[in-house]
Write a protein that holds these residues in place. Structure first.
Motif, PDB file in Angstrom:
ATOM      1  N   MET A   1       9.349  15.551  -5.403  1.00 52.00           N
ATOM      2  CA  MET A   1       8.946  14.450  -6.270  1.00 52.00           C
ATOM      3  C   MET A   1       8.119  14.929  -7.457  1.00 52.00           C
ATOM      4  N   LYS A   2       8.163  14.147  -8.526  1.00 55.89           N
ATOM      5  CA  LYS A   2       7.360  14.443  -9.702  1.00 55.89           C
ATOM      6  C   LYS A   2       6.017  13.714  -9.657  1.00 55.89           C
ATOM      7  N   LYS A   3       5.984  12.567  -8.980  1.00 55.36           N
ATOM      8  CA  LYS A   3       4.776  11.746  -8.946  1.00 55.36           C
ATOM      9  C   LYS A   3       4.411  11.401  -7.497  1.00 55.36           C
ATOM     10  N   THR A   4       3.902  12.395  -6.794  1.00 53.90           N
ATOM     11  CA  THR A   4       3.569  12.178  -5.388  1.00 53.90           C
ATOM     12  C   THR A   4       2.383  11.227  -5.220  1.00 53.90           C
ATOM     13  N   ASP A   5       1.578  11.087  -6.284  1.00 52.92           N
ATOM     14  CA  ASP A   5       0.407  10.222  -6.182  1.00 52.92           C
ATOM     15  C   ASP A   5       0.793   8.747  -6.080  1.00 52.92           C
ATOM     16  N   GLU A   6       2.060   8.434  -6.376  1.00 53.39           N
ATOM     17  CA  GLU A   6       2.519   7.051  -6.295  1.00 53.39           C
ATOM     18  C   GLU A   6       2.894   6.643  -4.867  1.00 53.39           C
ATOM     19  N   VAL A   7       2.917   7.613  -3.968  1.00 52.18           N
ATOM     20  CA  VAL A   7       3.173   7.305  -2.551  1.00 52.18           C
ATOM     21  C   VAL A   7       1.835   6.931  -1.922  1.00 52.18           C
ATOM     22  N   THR A   8       1.691   5.679  -1.605  1.00 44.55           N
ATOM     23  CA  THR A   8       0.417   5.194  -1.075  1.00 44.55           C
ATOM     24  C   THR A   8       0.439   5.146   0.447  1.00 44.55           C
ATOM     25  N   SER A   9      -0.661   5.520   1.040  1.00 44.47           N
ATOM     26  CA  SER A   9      -0.770   5.484   2.496  1.00 44.47           C
ATOM     27  C   SER A   9      -1.056   4.054   2.961  1.00 44.47           C
ATOM     28  N   VAL A  10      -0.780   3.817   4.222  1.00 42.01           N
ATOM     29  CA  VAL A  10      -1.056   2.509   4.811  1.00 42.01           C
ATOM     30  C   VAL A  10      -2.485   2.526   5.343  1.00 42.01           C
ATOM     31  N   SER A  11      -3.318   1.639   4.841  1.00 41.40           N
ATOM     32  CA  SER A  11      -4.707   1.597   5.288  1.00 41.40           C
ATOM     33  C   SER A  11      -4.780   1.089   6.728  1.00 41.40           C
ATOM     34  N   SER A  12      -5.902   1.315   7.369  1.00 42.00           N
ATOM     35  CA  SER A  12      -6.071   0.881   8.756  1.00 42.00           C
ATOM     36  C   SER A  12      -5.952  -0.638   8.888  1.00 42.00           C
ATOM     37  N   SER A  13      -6.488  -1.369   7.915  1.00 37.18           N
ATOM     38  CA  SER A  13      -6.395  -2.834   7.966  1.00 37.18           C
ATOM     39  C   SER A  13      -4.963  -3.305   7.746  1.00 37.18           C
ATOM     40  N   GLN A  14      -4.244  -2.637   6.833  1.00 40.31           N
ATOM     41  CA  GLN A  14      -2.848  -2.981   6.594  1.00 40.31           C
ATOM     42  C   GLN A  14      -1.997  -2.680   7.824  1.00 40.31           C
ATOM     43  N   GLU A  15      -2.280  -1.550   8.447  1.00 37.16           N
ATOM     44  CA  GLU A  15      -1.539  -1.179   9.646  1.00 37.16           C
ATOM     45  C   GLU A  15      -1.805  -2.161  10.776  1.00 37.16           C
ATOM     46  N   GLU A  16      -3.040  -2.551  10.951  1.00 35.99           N
ATOM     47  CA  GLU A  16      -3.382  -3.514  11.992  1.00 35.99           C
ATOM     48  C   GLU A  16      -2.661  -4.843  11.754  1.00 35.99           C
ATOM     49  N   SER A  17      -2.621  -5.274  10.489  1.00 36.94           N
ATOM     50  CA  SER A  17      -1.932  -6.516  10.149  1.00 36.94           C
ATOM     51  C   SER A  17      -0.429  -6.385  10.379  1.00 36.94           C
ATOM     52  N   LEU A  18       0.122  -5.232   9.997  1.00 35.28           N
ATOM     53  CA  LEU A  18       1.550  -4.991  10.161  1.00 35.28           C
ATOM     54  C   LEU A  18       1.955  -5.024  11.631  1.00 35.28           C
ATOM     55  N   LEU A  19       1.232  -4.289  12.455  1.00 38.67           N
ATOM     56  CA  LEU A  19       1.573  -4.220  13.876  1.00 38.67           C
ATOM     57  C   LEU A  19       1.328  -5.547  14.567  1.00 38.67           C
ATOM     58  N   GLY A  20       0.295  -6.263  14.123  1.00 40.36           N
ATOM     59  CA  GLY A  20       0.023  -7.568  14.712  1.00 40.36           C
ATOM     60  C   GLY A  20       1.101  -8.584  14.390  1.00 40.36           C
ATOM     61  N   SER A  21       1.715  -8.456  13.207  1.00 38.84           N
ATOM     62  CA  SER A  21       2.721  -9.427  12.784  1.00 38.84           C
ATOM     63  C   SER A  21       4.031  -9.309  13.553  1.00 38.84           C
ATOM     64  N   ILE A  22       4.268  -8.153  14.194  1.00 40.23           N
ATOM     65  CA  ILE A  22       5.513  -7.978  14.935  1.00 40.23           C
ATOM     66  C   ILE A  22       5.300  -8.000  16.445  1.00 40.23           C
ATOM     67  N   ASP A  23       4.058  -8.169  16.866  1.00 39.58           N
ATOM     68  CA  ASP A  23       3.774  -8.170  18.298  1.00 39.58           C
ATOM     69  C   ASP A  23       4.241  -9.469  18.932  1.00 39.58           C
ATOM     70  N   ASN A  24       4.510  -9.395  20.235  1.00 40.13           N
ATOM     71  CA  ASN A  24       5.009 -10.552  20.959  1.00 40.13           C
ATOM     72  C   ASN A  24       4.499 -10.482  22.391  1.00 40.13           C
ATOM     73  N   GLN A  25       4.228 -11.634  22.973  1.00 39.58           N
ATOM     74  CA  GLN A  25       3.712 -11.676  24.339  1.00 39.58           C
ATOM     75  C   GLN A  25       4.795 -11.408  25.378  1.00 39.58           C
ATOM     76  N   ASP A  26       6.030 -11.670  25.023  1.00 43.61           N
ATOM     77  CA  ASP A  26       7.137 -11.506  25.956  1.00 43.61           C
ATOM     78  C   ASP A  26       7.547 -10.034  26.040  1.00 43.61           C
ATOM     79  N   ALA A  27       7.611  -9.485  27.251  1.00 45.03           N
ATOM     80  CA  ALA A  27       7.889  -8.057  27.440  1.00 45.03           C
ATOM     81  C   ALA A  27       9.271  -7.679  26.910  1.00 45.03           C
ATOM     82  N   PHE A  28      10.264  -8.506  27.160  1.00 42.75           N
ATOM     83  CA  PHE A  28      11.618  -8.202  26.684  1.00 42.75           C
ATOM     84  C   PHE A  28      11.674  -8.209  25.168  1.00 42.75           C
TER      85      PHE A  28
END
Length: 220
Positions: free
Chosen positions: A151-178
């Motif tokens: 890449m020419k502009k690696t600084d444009e690749v942004t990491s996922v912050s801890s709060s963003q990751e927590e929100s992301l994982l929480g949004s796909i979680d489900n109580q049902d095991a299946f």
């Protein structure tokens, strides 16, 4: 030794040490995954192409083994194609095959793999003892490093912050095991598709840069 060459050598060493099946049985890319990608190319040094890195075969091999693991787990009581019903809106967009610069494609791949790194934590939560997942995570790190080197502009690749990751994982979680299992499997399946589409798009870009304009024949 350049950092890029070091990454290639490291990948080869890992292939041998992990004794992955990929080393003995390469993916049928020419006929199944990337049809027609080698026709009409001008000869190019393969070591200079990102898509020639053994890391691709390794990560695609680990991801492709996912269907076998899925079938073994559900003993054909749940069909693999049903994962289409569990596609997530939170997944990264694939790299388009046309009307997209190579730099933009690399950017989307790098950003997408960064996001998948977070999503795989959900898979790890559901399947904490998955050896296949451990291999996939390892090769994602190596592939991400290779992509950034191109890449020419690696600084444009942004990491996922801890709060963003927590929100992301929480949004796909489900109580049902299946439901949790199907969500985890869907992430792995979409990761494989993301990687296949990305490699196909990059190869197409390399062909366009390395040869004269392509002539389309009626019977091709």
């Amino acid at each position: 030794m350049s950092s890029e060459m070091f990454t290639h050598v490291l990948a080869l060493g890992l292939l041998a040490s992990l004794a992955l099946r990929v080393a003995g049985a390469p993916l049928p890319e020419a006929s199944a995954v990337l049809p027609g990608d080698t026709s009409g190319e001008v000869e190019t040094d393969p070591s200079d192409l990102l898509t020639s890195s053994p890391v691709w075969d390794s990560i695609l091999g680990a991801a492709k083994d996912h269907q076998k693991a899925f079938d073994e787990e559900f003993q054909n009581n749940v069909k693999y194609h049903l994962l289409d019903d569990y596609n997530l809106s939170q997944l990264p967009e694939n790299c388009p095959s046309s009307n997209f610069s190579k730099e933009s494609c690399l950017q989307r791949l790098a950003q997408g793999l960064t996001r998948y790194t977070s999503l795989l934590k959900y898979v790890e939560k559901v399947y904490p003892d998955s050896r296949n997942l451990s291999e996939t995570k390892l090769y994602i790190r190596l592939l991400l490093r290779l992509i950034k080197q191109k890449m020419k502009k690696t600084d444009e690749v942004t990491s996922v912050s801890s709060s963003q990751e927590e929100s992301l994982l929480g949004s796909i979680d489900n109580q049902d095991a299946f439901q949790r299992k199907m969500t985890a499997h869907s992430i792995l399946r979409q990761l494989y598709i993301f990687l296949v589409d990305g490699k196909r798009a990059l190869r197409r870009k390399d062909r366009q840069r390395g040869r004269a304009p392509e002539v389309h024949h009626p019977l091709q």
